[in-house]
Design an enzyme around this catalytic site. Sequence first.
Site, PDB file in Angstrom:
ATOM      1  N   ASP A  78       0.814  -1.209   0.000  1.00  0.00           N
ATOM      2  CA  ASP A  78       0.000   0.000   0.000  1.00  0.00           C
ATOM      3  C   ASP A  78       0.849   1.261   0.000  1.00  0.00           C
ATOM      4  O   ASP A  78       0.450   2.283  -0.574  1.00  0.00           O
ATOM      5  CB  ASP A  78      -0.932  -0.002   1.214  1.00  0.00           C
ATOM      6  CG  ASP A  78      -2.181  -0.838   0.968  1.00  0.00           C
ATOM      7  OD1 ASP A  78      -2.158  -1.684   0.054  1.00  0.00           O
ATOM      8  OD2 ASP A  78      -3.171  -0.651   1.697  1.00  0.00           O
ATOM      9  N   SER A 468      -5.220   4.811   5.261  1.00  0.00           N
ATOM     10  CA  SER A 468      -4.178   3.913   5.737  1.00  0.00           C
ATOM     11  C   SER A 468      -4.244   3.873   7.259  1.00  0.00           C
ATOM     12  O   SER A 468      -4.652   4.836   7.909  1.00  0.00           O
ATOM     13  CB  SER A 468      -2.814   4.434   5.299  1.00  0.00           C
ATOM     14  OG  SER A 468      -1.777   3.800   6.027  1.00  0.00           O
TER      15      SER A 468
END
Length: 553
Positions: A78, A468
């Site tokens: 990510d 996130s």
Amino acid sequence: MIRDTIVEGFNNAPHRSLYHALGLTKEEQQRPLIGIVSSYNEIVPGHMNIDKIVEAVKLGVAMAGGTPIVFPAIAVCDGIAMGHTGMKYSLVTRDLIADSTEAMAMAHGFDGLVMVPNCDKNVPGLIMAAARLNIPTVFVSGGPMLAGRVEGKKRSLSAMFEATGAYAAGKIDDKKLEEFAEKVCPTCGSCSGMYTANSMNCLTEVLGLGLKGNGTIPAVYSARIELAKHAGMQVMECVKKNIRPRDILTAEAFENALAADMAIGCSTNSMLHLPAIANECGIKIDLSHVNEISERTPNICHLAPAGPTYMEDLNEAGGIHAVLKELLDGGLINGDVMTVTGKTLKENVASSFVIDPEVIRPLDDPFTKTGGLAILKGNLAPDGCVVKRSAVAPEMLVHEGPARCFNSEEEAIKFIYDGKVQKGDVIVIRYEGPAGGPGMREMLSPTSAIAGAGLDKDVALITDGRFSGATRGASIGHVSPEAISGGTIAYVKDGDIISIDIPNYSISLKVSDEELEERKKTMKLHEKPELTGYLKRYSKMVSSADKGAIINV
């Protein structure tokens, strides 16, 4: 055993010939066949050491009398995918991983599985596969990264993204930015804070699918190799005793996971993954129930980005088992649930204790009396949205301000980097949801830009996308229904007042019902972008975020 239907009898001689082609002896063919799902690759820092973990698992399986066979699973980093079109391909891999693992396991008749994941969607994807397959399965992750050090202080990836925001705001120079880049991620492993990867690896331990230390033993510690060998041995015990994932993944186990989530302050992404995993078990997690658990479960850990401690500190303080012992002693979790050890959770944690009460606080002296996450509802998010309230500054728990609306992450980032954000603003980023993005991109870049500019105590950010685990501040994601589906967020205009009240779990757009109805008649929704391949199929089939962004079939 499943292997018998493939190996035994004259009609299976062709199968045996192909096993011989693999170099498997007759003796190996007679033993339980254990699939080891390896997430090793050379692009994800959390996965570059998994080849070593897999070799240790193979040894453990062989020592316990099984035949280990390795096959792969994909993973997206990510951090590397952040802030560009690559992030559209992160969440969507969760279902690719589950589907491909199911296909490999069913096609080849494994008697048991050891899953070796580490980062982000790779962990929940493999848990979904385990639940779907219901073959005896043990998890052992690649382990967390050690924290970096800059200016004598521990740092992690969230500090790197915030340093980028500080650079854009003129607060640090090129030399300092590069020092951060070179030092914040010093080893292999999943990034060192309580981000999505570590959240899900810790929750795997809570759910009972991983052994003690699965979530917290650092990737570079030799204890991680020992843990992997024990995982290989333990799957053989699960095969012998026929302990299967759905014996473990019960409604009570998910309740435990939600309570532990609140206690340790997990990533908001857990509110996508736990419902998706539960769905594979035929269990529904109602997001409104999350607040009930949060109300009675104090937040006793403050790891980065919420606080100054890291995964290595949690490990030294006693790890997840010590947290579970605290929760069990406080009557906040069910200790009678089964685990892969063949023992109950209560039995597993009986000898655990907190070593450092500054890292794992006592229940009567928590960081906050309520849990780390909160689900907010109101006319802006009728089906809910989620915030990591343990990472929100106290002065932003209640906030009201004017909306600044953007129809993509890129538009918002440019606005923030251009220094146009004003104190009190509520940044609204829409058309980034599961279907509208598609793929529900993480918004670490804009949230870090806000924090890096020193505005995290003055500015909120709301999106139908997600964040996130490294995000901090009043960052509210998973707004449902999403914009592309005609959710209220699609009809917000610049200057509209948005009211956020996290303690009371509410979020509202200060616009009358009549005005909203009129806007729905006159404002056109954005058309979906032209898509091809997997993203096109995904956007047509994915559910809303409040249901876990699962694939509707």
